[in-house]
Design a protein around this motif. Structure first.
Motif, short mmCIF file in Angstrom:
data_model
loop_
_atom_site.label_atom_id
_atom_site.label_comp_id
_atom_site.label_asym_id
_atom_site.label_seq_id
_atom_site.Cartn_x
_atom_site.Cartn_y
_atom_site.Cartn_z
N ALA A 98 8.32 23.54 120.29
CA ALA A 98 7.97 24.15 121.58
C ALA A 98 6.46 24.34 121.69
CB ALA A 98 8.67 25.50 121.75
N GLY A 99 5.89 23.88 122.80
CA GLY A 99 4.45 24.01 123.02
C GLY A 99 3.59 22.96 122.36
N HIS A 100 4.22 22.00 121.65
CA HIS A 100 3.44 20.98 120.95
C HIS A 100 2.81 19.99 121.94
CE1 HIS A 100 4.67 20.98 116.47
NE2 HIS A 100 4.74 22.21 116.95
N THR A 101 1.65 19.48 121.58
CA THR A 101 1.01 18.36 122.24
C THR A 101 0.93 17.21 121.24
OG1 THR A 101 -1.25 18.91 121.57
CG2 THR A 101 -0.39 19.99 123.56
N LEU A 102 0.36 16.10 121.65
CA LEU A 102 0.22 14.96 120.74
C LEU A 102 -0.62 15.32 119.52
CD1 LEU A 102 0.78 11.98 120.19
CD2 LEU A 102 -1.27 11.42 121.53
N GLU A 103 -1.54 16.26 119.67
CA GLU A 103 -2.47 16.59 118.58
C GLU A 103 -1.97 17.71 117.67
OE1 GLU A 103 -3.42 16.49 121.83
OE2 GLU A 103 -4.33 14.49 121.76
N THR A 104 -0.86 18.35 117.98
CA THR A 104 -0.38 19.48 117.18
C THR A 104 0.08 18.99 115.81
OG1 THR A 104 0.40 20.53 119.21
CG2 THR A 104 1.18 21.44 117.12
N PRO A 105 -0.43 19.57 114.71
CA PRO A 105 0.02 19.14 113.38
C PRO A 105 1.50 19.46 113.15
CG PRO A 105 -2.04 20.38 113.25
CD PRO A 105 -1.51 20.56 114.64
N TRP A 106 2.10 18.72 112.22
CA TRP A 106 3.49 18.92 111.85
C TRP A 106 3.61 19.50 110.46
CZ3 TRP A 106 5.08 13.28 113.30
CH2 TRP A 106 5.39 13.20 114.67
N SER A 107 4.68 20.24 110.23
CA SER A 107 5.10 20.58 108.88
C SER A 107 5.84 19.38 108.29
CB SER A 107 6.02 21.80 108.89
OG SER A 107 7.27 21.46 109.51
N ASP A 108 6.12 19.42 106.99
CA ASP A 108 6.89 18.33 106.38
C ASP A 108 8.28 18.23 107.00
OD1 ASP A 108 4.79 17.68 104.75
OD2 ASP A 108 5.67 18.45 102.90
N LEU A 109 8.90 19.36 107.31
CA LEU A 109 10.23 19.32 107.91
C LEU A 109 10.19 18.77 109.33
CD1 LEU A 109 11.66 22.68 106.58
CD2 LEU A 109 12.59 20.40 106.11
N ALA A 187 6.39 15.94 121.56
CA ALA A 187 4.93 15.78 121.44
C ALA A 187 4.29 15.84 122.82
CB ALA A 187 4.59 14.47 120.74
N GLY A 188 4.69 16.84 123.60
CA GLY A 188 4.10 17.03 124.92
C GLY A 188 4.46 15.96 125.91
N ASN A 189 5.66 15.34 125.76
CA ASN A 189 6.11 14.27 126.66
C ASN A 189 5.16 13.09 126.68
OD1 ASN A 189 8.63 15.34 127.79
ND2 ASN A 189 7.32 16.92 128.68
#
Length: 240
Positions: A98-109, A187-189
């Protein structure tokens, strides 16, 4: 099923043959800008992937460490030891974006969720289109690279985890898949144009072995760069 779905499924080996198998595995090499952008460069560059064909499940191994593998399902993603013992898990993983964009980092999960969702979908298309709760209709044709492709609008049900519920698939005159369009909701659509090529045949089923994903503009054309994701497959094995 409409006639384009029937043509596509037959061109890829036919539903009767596909239904003889329960899973498939392949060697997977990935590249592109996405992985570094998400802070996960190198983690899944060269791995093995296994996907189920009769339920929504996928796994990548090794996942960072040689003795770790991922497990993707719609409502749960986990990292496990090769003996099946649990390292960590994420319930209802879709909501974590929720709230992620293309640039938001990910956790391993989150990486495990994205990669599992991606490869399950890619390797089950076009056969997943035969499921009764997957709806599709043919739209006007599309001209690209000197070819005219037939376009299929696909609506996936809530019971399946996919990047977007509405997607567009493009097929050559012989029924081979050429392109997939979707907006990556987690990823923010972000809109992508996903091209496939270099078919190989395994046990009578035909698979594209090269995939390249580029940004897509509002009018449906794709940009030549950046290369968002590249996927190369070999050593594909179907398992009964």
């Amino acid at each position: 099923m409409n006639d384009l779905v029937n043509l596509a499924i037959e061109a890829h080996g036919g539903l009767e043959r596909w239904n003889q198998y329960s899973s498939l595995s392949a060697h997977l090499v990935q590249g592109g800008a996405l992985w570094g952008l998400k802070g996960k460069g190198g983690l899944l560059d060269d791995v093995n992937v296994t996907v189920a064909l009769k339920r929504q499940w996928a796994s990548h191994a090794p996942f960072g460490s040689a003795d770790v593998r991922s497990s993707f399902e719609k409502d749960r993603t986990a990292l496990e030891r090769q003996d099946g013992s649990l390292i960590e898990e994420l319930k209802d993983p879709h909501t974590s974006f929720a709230g992620h964009t293309l640039e938001t980092p990910w956790s391993d999960l989150q990486l495990a969720f994205f990669a599992g969702c991606a490869m399950w979908t890619y390797l089950n298309v076009p056969f997943v289109l035969a499921q009764p709760d997957v709806h599709s209709k043919e739209l006007s044709p599309w001209d690209e690279t000197g070819e005219t492709w037939r376009r299929l609008e696909v609506i996936y049900p809530e019971t399946l985890e996919v990047f977007s519920k509405k997607q567009m698939l493009y097929f050559a005159a012989n029924g081979e898949l050429r392109r997939m369009d979707y907006d990556v909701e987690i990823a923010g659509n972000t809109p992508g144009a996903h091209y496939v090529s270099d078919y190989t045949e395994v046990s009578g089923i035909r698979f594209p072995t090269r995939r390249k994903i580029y940004p897509r503009t509002p009018d449906g054309t794709s940009l030549a760069e950046p290369l968002v994701v590249s996927i190369d497959l070999d050593d594909i094995t179907l398992i009964k």
